[in-house]
Design an enzyme around this catalytic site. Structure first.
Site, PDB file in Angstrom:
ATOM      1  N   SER A   1       6.178  28.906 -12.997  1.00 49.51           N
ATOM      2  CA  SER A   1       5.229  30.143 -12.969  1.00 49.51           C
ATOM      3  C   SER A   1       4.007  29.870 -12.250  1.00 49.51           C
ATOM      4  O   SER A   1       3.867  28.723 -11.764  1.00 49.51           O
ATOM      5  CB  SER A   1       4.412  30.298 -14.322  1.00 49.51           C
ATOM      6  OG  SER A   1       3.254  31.168 -14.602  1.00 49.51           O
TER       7      SER A   1
ATOM      8  N   TYR B   1       0.544  26.318 -21.869  1.00 48.64           N
ATOM      9  CA  TYR B   1       1.370  27.098 -21.163  1.00 48.64           C
ATOM     10  C   TYR B   1       1.319  26.515 -19.674  1.00 48.64           C
ATOM     11  O   TYR B   1       2.260  26.175 -19.017  1.00 48.64           O
ATOM     12  CB  TYR B   1       1.462  28.537 -21.140  1.00 48.64           C
ATOM     13  CG  TYR B   1       2.119  29.242 -20.558  1.00 48.64           C
ATOM     14  CD1 TYR B   1       3.420  29.361 -20.875  1.00 48.64           C
ATOM     15  CD2 TYR B   1       1.870  29.799 -19.042  1.00 48.64           C
ATOM     16  CE1 TYR B   1       4.482  30.140 -20.011  1.00 48.64           C
ATOM     17  CE2 TYR B   1       2.763  30.595 -18.355  1.00 48.64           C
ATOM     18  CZ  TYR B   1       3.955  30.632 -18.826  1.00 48.64           C
ATOM     19  OH  TYR B   1       4.872  31.379 -17.860  1.00 48.64           O
TER      20      TYR B   1
END
Length: 279
Positions: free
Chosen positions: A143, A156
């Site tokens: 990501s 995350y």
């Protein structure tokens, strides 16, 4: 050069929606048989039927919660029981939690780490011998959150930083084996991620969303070139990822904090959201 995958089998995790489905479509279009894994068996069956009919490939469905400890080992055992050898591994399954770290239940955080990191490493490790033998492919979903700490999604972002570092190191380790290894780092992508994490911050502040199909098409082009260990999907995201390296660390963190909505501890703030398979 388009990958020729006839006679091979790809394992795609988180294959019931979004990015996972698009990777399955891209691989099936290149002739690969599929093993589709996620929690929602009905969704997997629908994807399997679609791709078998469209491309004449075999599509095996395995319903499993990969956020449970030991889930990777159990999946590998199931593959062996069914006589399935894997030539391409797409570690797409993952989810994020949104909110101040102290408000998120530890059990939920542990599940996030297990799915985003633990199971990804477990599957990659267990399947490495056959992937090397097959001169196969590993794609791990990172990501743009991997490039700087992410207040409001602290765990995350940290898991995706791990995925990026791990995958790039693996790329170097397998040099000369014929394997292809790629970390794919999407930015804001139209998928179920926002519903799962409980935030839409990334969709607004990071610019226009790519569709999952656009992102995967870009990733497949990068994979076919085989020249880099990682790629950032989307021109704007690539520019931002480069800029992060040029500014002081504290500035990057402060900007990330503003983008993520300045999450702060609030009385009664909701911090946990249902598990999903969005990357």
């Amino acid at each position: 050069m388009t990958l020729e995958l006839h006679g091979t089998t790809a394992l795609v995790t988180g294959a019931s929606s979004g990015i996972g489905v698009e990777f399955a479509r891209a691989l099936a279009a290149r002739g690969s048989d599929l093993v589709l894994v996620a929690r929602r068996e009905d969704r997997l069956e629908a994807v399997a039927d679609e791709l078998s009919a469209a491309h004449g490939v075999s599509a095996t469905v395995i319903a499993a919660d990969l956020g449970e400890p030991g889930a990777g080992a159990r999946l590998v055992e199931e593959l062996a029981t069914r006589g399935l050898r894997i030539h391409t591994l797409v570690n797409n399954a993952g989810f994020g939690t949104y909110g101040p770290f102290g408000t998120i239940p530890l059990a939920r955080t542990a599940q996030e780490i297990q799915l985003n990191v633990g199971t990804l490493v477990e599957l990659t490790s267990a399947l490495m011998p056959q992937l090397i033998e097959a001169r196969g492919i590993v794609v791990n979903l990172g990501s743009t959150a991997a490039f700087q700490p992410t207040p409001g999604m602290a765990v995350y972002g940290a898991t995706k930083a791990f995925v990026l570092s791990f995958t790039e190191a693996l790329w170097q380790e397998v040099e000369g084996t014929g394997m292809r290894v790629l970390a794919v780092c999407p930015g804001s992508t139209a998928s179920e991620f926002g519903a799962v994490s409980g935030t839409t911050a990334s969709s607004a502040e990071f610019g226009a969303r790519q569709t999952s199909a656009e992102m995967v098409a870009e990733a497949m082009r990068s994979l076919e070139r085989t020249t880099a260990p990682s790629m950032v999907a989307g021109r704007r995201n690539r520019v931002l990822a480069r800029l992060v390296r040029l500014v002081p660390r504290r500035t990057a963190i402060a900007v990330s904090d503003r983008v993520m909505g300045r999450a702060r501890v609030r009385a009664g703030q909701a911090a946990s959201h249902p598990a999903g398979s969005a990357a």
